[in-house]
Design an enzyme around this catalytic site. Structure first.
Site, PDB file in Angstrom:
ATOM      1  N   ASP A  36      -7.089  -4.985 -10.171  1.00  0.00           N
ATOM      2  CA  ASP A  36      -8.034  -5.997 -10.678  1.00  0.00           C
ATOM      3  C   ASP A  36      -7.337  -7.153 -11.383  1.00  0.00           C
ATOM      4  OD1 ASP A  36      -9.918  -4.241  -9.736  1.00  0.00           O
ATOM      5  OD2 ASP A  36     -11.015  -4.044 -11.615  1.00  0.00           O
ATOM      6  N   SER A  73     -10.779  -2.018  -4.633  1.00  0.00           N
ATOM      7  CA  SER A  73      -9.720  -1.036  -4.873  1.00  0.00           C
ATOM      8  C   SER A  73      -9.508  -0.046  -3.729  1.00  0.00           C
ATOM      9  CB  SER A  73     -10.027  -0.258  -6.153  1.00  0.00           C
ATOM     10  OG  SER A  73      -9.093   0.770  -6.358  1.00  0.00           O
ATOM     11  N   HIS A 133      -7.150   7.110  -5.862  1.00  0.00           N
ATOM     12  CA  HIS A 133      -8.459   6.548  -5.503  1.00  0.00           C
ATOM     13  C   HIS A 133      -8.731   6.553  -4.006  1.00  0.00           C
ATOM     14  CE1 HIS A 133     -11.707   3.518  -7.066  1.00  0.00           C
ATOM     15  NE2 HIS A 133     -12.152   4.757  -6.977  1.00  0.00           N
ATOM     16  N   ASP A 329      -4.493  -5.255  -6.002  1.00  0.00           N
ATOM     17  CA  ASP A 329      -5.412  -4.708  -4.996  1.00  0.00           C
ATOM     18  C   ASP A 329      -6.595  -5.620  -4.703  1.00  0.00           C
ATOM     19  OD1 ASP A 329      -6.728  -4.318  -7.413  1.00  0.00           O
ATOM     20  OD2 ASP A 329      -7.385  -2.280  -6.960  1.00  0.00           O
TER      21      ASP A 329
END
Length: 524
Positions: A36, A73, A133, A329
């Site tokens: 981010d 993400s 993630h 990302d």
């Protein structure tokens, strides 16, 4: 994908081994991903955040001005690790739910090798520290085949999820063992660096190393040691309007932006009422200053860690044969409410919009590549203006390593090597495609067709004259707009993008959980 001819690999995806042995000069590769972080946050991209270690990588290597991610993400991480568009590997949305649609399974497929599996098969030791993630949230309690240590990484430390506190992240794993207790002074960013440094120190120098360092910072929540935050406060007291102008001016000085262009002020994203700094209350201004100083401190702690990585590699005598790659990302997020959006507006300078959208602010990232041996950097300190995409990272790493892809997956990857640009050459022209939560885009040469959402009109942008996406030319060139929309639709059909879905987070999760519990009807 422009690559050497593939040769036979054995044993399938997760167990394949390479027939060709690695030679001793294969470079170590350290791939560093932020979370981010906006396009212009770091110093070498115009930001006021102090990032001397990242800046040093840029000074000795090459920076890309037109590098793109997927806008979010999970999709970006899937594309980064597989070299495929995210929908093609089951990660078109997030890990929150399995939608039982090919492009939206909530974790990366086991049918496509990860970069760790490819590099491992080519003689590399593979390590990862940080945010994964890419595993379904429902699978955090027991390894289900999709954990990092099960997808090619010899050693792993980090959190599987995409959120949580920097002081008590969860679920944290060391390889396949879950860690539930943390020391009193624990801070996730520092722990990620410490683990990566430990892996390097234990690594045998006679074997090539692939290291993936996936930072959580500066993702929300905004958390950093008070002393670090205080050191950053003063520079934000002038407010975001002044800081945006300063960043824009530095981007011009560095050569990212042509001299004649002016800084756009985006009103549409604020429903036509973007506030000037002076119109905020004193309380709002103080909160924005504190929040932005915290954000900056989080990035600066990441930068400290990168300095430690470089130092450790140098102490091992490996620096001359190590390549560093740095990127983010997606763009900065407006998820922090009204003031958070004003923070993201600064972070994404000069671009429009934010994380989760396919406009420039959501999909534009810094991208730096540098050799530890400065003499190998033929484009030292230069800016590459050729478009590139996060799907290009895997083939670039493969070319750096002279690595081969498994024969059973011999079809072309959509990504391509960036090494021609790094050596001063040209990257092959191709079209780039985007979709997230029904925000869609295609970039074809200097043209971009984009829409913010499923119910928004397509906008046609001439990026050569309007890189900030302020002028919609679809009415002036309707045939071109329709032609690019047709191409986007063909891509979407091929890569399992349809049907488009734009339900809100909680509604979307509930809908698909209920659907496969027999409580709902199928989506359109």
């Amino acid at each position: 994908m422009q690559r050497v001819i593939y040769t036979s690999l054995l044993l399938g995806v997760t167990g394949f081994s390479c027939v060709k042995a690695q030679n001793s000069v294969s470079p170590n590769i350290i791939l560093i991903l932020c979370d981010d972080m906006g396009f212009s946050d770091i110093g070498c991209y115009g930001g006021e955040i102090h990032t001397p270690n990242i800046d040093r990588l840029a000074e000795n290597g090459i920076r890309f001005s037109q590098f793109k991610n997927t806008g979010r993400s999970c999709p970006s991480r899937a594309a980064l690790l597989t070299g495929h568009y995210q929908h093609d590997v089951g990660m078109g949305w997030m890990t929150a739910v399995d939608e039982h649609r090919p492009g939206y399974r909530g974790e990366i497929t086991g049918k496509i090798p990860t970069i760790a599996e490819v590099m491992k098969a080519n003689g590399y030791s593979t390590y990862m520290s940080g945010k994964w993630h890419l595993t379904l949230d429902d699978a955090f309690d027991a390894p289900n085949g999709s954990y990092p240590a099960q997808r090619g990484f010899d050693k792993y430390y980090g959190c599987l999820s995409g959120g949580g506190s920097y002081y008590t992240p969860t679920p944290v794993y060391h390889n396949l063992t879950r860690i539930k207790e943390f020391p009193d002074d624990y801070y996730y960013t520092t722990a990620i660096t410490d683990s990566a440094v430990s892996f390097i120190r234990q690594h045998p120098v006679d074997k090539p190393m692939f290291m993936y360092v996936a930072h959580y910072a500066p993702h929300l929540p905004l958390q950093a040691p008070a002393g670090r935050v205080e050191k950053c406060r003063e520079r934000y007291k002038v407010g975001y309007d002044v800081l945006r102008k300063q960043r824009f001016a530095r981007l011009k000085e560095m050569g990212f932006i042509p001299e004649g262009m002016e800084l756009p002020v985006y009103q549409k994203e604020f429903e036509g009422k973007r506030p000037a700094w002076e119109t905020l209350t004193t309380k709002q201004q103080e909160q924005w200053i504190t929040d932005m100083a915290t954000y900056a401190a989080m990035v600066e702690i990441v930068d400290d860690g990168i300095g430690q990585l470089v130092e450790t590699v140098e102490q091992k005598g490996m620096l001359d044969n190590t390549v560093f790659i740095f990127l983010s990302d997606n763009g900065a997020t407006r998820e922090g409410g009204y003031l958070g959006q004003l923070m993201a507006d600064l972070s994404n300078t000069p671009y429009r919009d934010y994380k989760s959208r396919c406009l420039q602010g959501g999909t534009s990232t810094p991208f730096i590549l540098t050799y530890g041996n400065v003499a190998k950097n033929k484009s030292k300190g230069e800016i590459c203006r050729q478009p590139a995409h996060i799907i290009d990272v895997l083939p670039t790493c493969m070319d750096l390593a002279s690595a081969r892809y498994p024969k059973s997956f011999e079809e072309d990857l959509p990504g391509m090597t960036l090494l021609p640009a790094i050596g001063g050459g040209k990257i092959k022209k191709r079209e780039l495609f985007f979709e997230h939560e029904a925000s869609c885009a295609i970039i074809s040469e200097h043209w971009k067709l984009v829409r913010a959402g499923r119910n928004d009109a397509w906008e046609l942008i001439d990026l050569s004259a309007d890189p900030f996406e302020t002028k919609d030319l679809s009415g002036q060139y309707p045939k071109l707009a329709r032609k690019l929309e047709t191409r986007w639709n063909k891509w979407a059909e091929k890569y399992n993008v349809f049907p488009l879905e734009d339900k809100s987070w909680t509604v979307r999760i509930k809908y698909y959980r209920d659907l496969y519990s027999g409580k709902s009807e199928k989506t359109e």
